[in-house]
Design a protein around this motif. Structure first.
Motif, PDB file in Angstrom:
ATOM      1  N   GLY A   1      61.936  25.081  27.336  1.00 36.88           N
ATOM      2  CA  GLY A   1      62.867  24.627  28.220  1.00 36.88           C
ATOM      3  C   GLY A   1      63.328  25.868  29.153  1.00 36.88           C
ATOM      4  N   LEU A   2      64.114  25.630  30.400  1.00 37.15           N
ATOM      5  CA  LEU A   2      64.574  26.792  31.063  1.00 37.15           C
ATOM      6  C   LEU A   2      65.164  27.805  30.342  1.00 37.15           C
ATOM      7  CD1 LEU A   2      65.731  24.902  34.330  1.00 37.15           C
ATOM      8  CD2 LEU A   2      63.770  26.176  34.080  1.00 37.15           C
TER       9      LEU A   2
ATOM     10  N   GLY B   1      59.982  22.368  35.007  1.00 41.41           N
ATOM     11  CA  GLY B   1      60.587  21.491  33.803  1.00 41.41           C
ATOM     12  C   GLY B   1      59.466  20.882  33.102  1.00 41.41           C
ATOM     13  N   GLU B   2      58.734  20.323  33.999  1.00 44.43           N
ATOM     14  CA  GLU B   2      57.631  19.774  33.181  1.00 44.43           C
ATOM     15  C   GLU B   2      56.777  20.642  32.432  1.00 44.43           C
ATOM     16  OE1 GLU B   2      55.511  17.093  35.820  1.00 44.43           O
ATOM     17  OE2 GLU B   2      57.249  16.147  36.383  1.00 44.43           O
TER      18      GLU B   2
ATOM     19  N   LEU C   1      61.764  22.647  40.710  1.00 48.30           N
ATOM     20  CA  LEU C   1      62.274  22.677  39.852  1.00 48.30           C
ATOM     21  C   LEU C   1      61.938  21.659  38.541  1.00 48.30           C
ATOM     22  CD1 LEU C   1      66.007  23.739  40.208  1.00 48.30           C
ATOM     23  CD2 LEU C   1      64.384  25.030  39.121  1.00 48.30           C
ATOM     24  N   PRO C   2      61.794  20.435  39.128  1.00 48.75           N
ATOM     25  CA  PRO C   2      61.096  19.232  38.229  1.00 48.75           C
ATOM     26  C   PRO C   2      59.833  19.637  37.693  1.00 48.75           C
ATOM     27  CG  PRO C   2      62.249  18.243  40.269  1.00 48.75           C
ATOM     28  CD  PRO C   2      62.039  19.550  40.443  1.00 48.75           C
TER      29      PRO C   2
ATOM     30  N   SER D   1      58.206  21.935  29.299  1.00 49.19           N
ATOM     31  CA  SER D   1      58.357  20.747  28.183  1.00 49.19           C
ATOM     32  C   SER D   1      57.185  20.684  27.648  1.00 49.19           C
ATOM     33  CB  SER D   1      58.980  19.599  28.943  1.00 49.19           C
ATOM     34  OG  SER D   1      58.799  18.374  27.949  1.00 49.19           O
TER      35      SER D   1
END
Length: 276
Positions: free
Chosen positions: A100-101, A91-92, A87-88, A95
């Motif tokens: 975004g999700l 997200g990166e 997940l990180p 971004s």
């Protein structure tokens, strides 16, 4: 601890580049048009995830064609960090392309084969995210990503058959023969003992131009003796998130419940000494 992949890699436009290109950026030219088409199909960002191999992989494609990819590869003796990192990294990547999700419209998930735990993490996460944000979901066998990258212009099997060879542990390999134009959904991985890979190649109806995947590196000598080249560049043997998204470009999105793992074999218990 798993570390971000470094060194030579494919950038947003498919060309070889450095670590900065691997981490993603704004696509140019044809790649930008392709990115816009992929995102338009999902009416938002495309997010691709794969954890079937030891690498934790995520990539994003924005509606304007911008792309970003993130990957973490375990070091020697380290275990994969799929649960902690997926997940990180997603997200990166989102971004980096301005998303975004909550803006994901299309979720592409690598289905395996690979490790049982890894496949479950990726498929479960992808399905949960698709349900949470209302995105369409697409499942594609993980070998399709490796093949798509290798068969692209400048790849070791450009416009030619490629053999994807994955380390299946238990002294076995997962093999997948991919011809140009094959439907990723129709790919049929199978297992062979590691010491029978040359015989498996000899039995193929089509001679592959190259073999890619961590199993190809493991059995490079046997494959070379069988007349199949194994690229020296490690980047060809790791799953690329953008290649995964592009391999699935022609597949219509479906319900998250329809995204099912590809295990190939059962999860029977065996002695630890026989797992390699």
């Amino acid at each position: 601890m798993a570390r971000p992949r470094r060194g030579a890699a494919r950038g947003a436009d498919g060309a070889r580049g450095g670590a900065a290109a691997r981490r993603g950026g704004r696509a140019r030219g044809g790649a930008a048009l392709e990115g816009r088409a992929l995102s338009a199909a999902g009416a938002g960002w495309t997010l691709a995830l794969d954890t079937a191999t030891p690498a934790t992989v995520a990539a994003a494609i924005a509606p304007d064609g911008a792309t970003a990819a993130r990957a973490a590869v375990p070091g020697p003796g380290e275990r994969p960090g799929h649960t902690r990192l997926l997940l990180p990294l997603a997200g990166e990547a989102l971004s980096a392309t301005g998303g975004g999700l909550d803006r994901v419209g299309r979720l592409v998930v690598g289905l395996g084969p690979g490790t049982f735990t890894g496949i479950r993490v990726g498929v479960a996460t992808g399905r949960a995210l698709a349900l949470a944000v209302g995105a369409g979901a697409v499942g594609v066998p993980t070998p399709a990503a490796l093949a798509h990258a290798a068969q692209a212009a400048g790849g070791p099997a450009a416009d030619a058959p490629v053999l994807v060879v994955q380390d299946a542990r238990r002294r076995e390999l997962f093999l997948t023969l991919v011809r140009p134009g094959d439907d990723p959904r129709a790919l049929t991985p199978w297992t062979v003992p590691q010491d029978e890979v040359a015989a498996a190649v000899a039995a193929l109806a089509v001679r592959p131009a190259a073999a890619v995947g961590d199993g190809a590196v493991l059995r490079a000598d046997a494959l070379a003796a069988a007349g199949v080249a194994v690229p020296d560049d490690p980047a060809w043997h790791h799953v690329d998130g953008l290649a995964l998204a592009r391999a699935a470009a022609s597949i219509p999105a479906a319900d998250a419940a329809d995204v099912l793992p590809v295990y190939v074999r059962g999860a029977d218990a065996i002695p630890t000494a026989l797992r390699r």
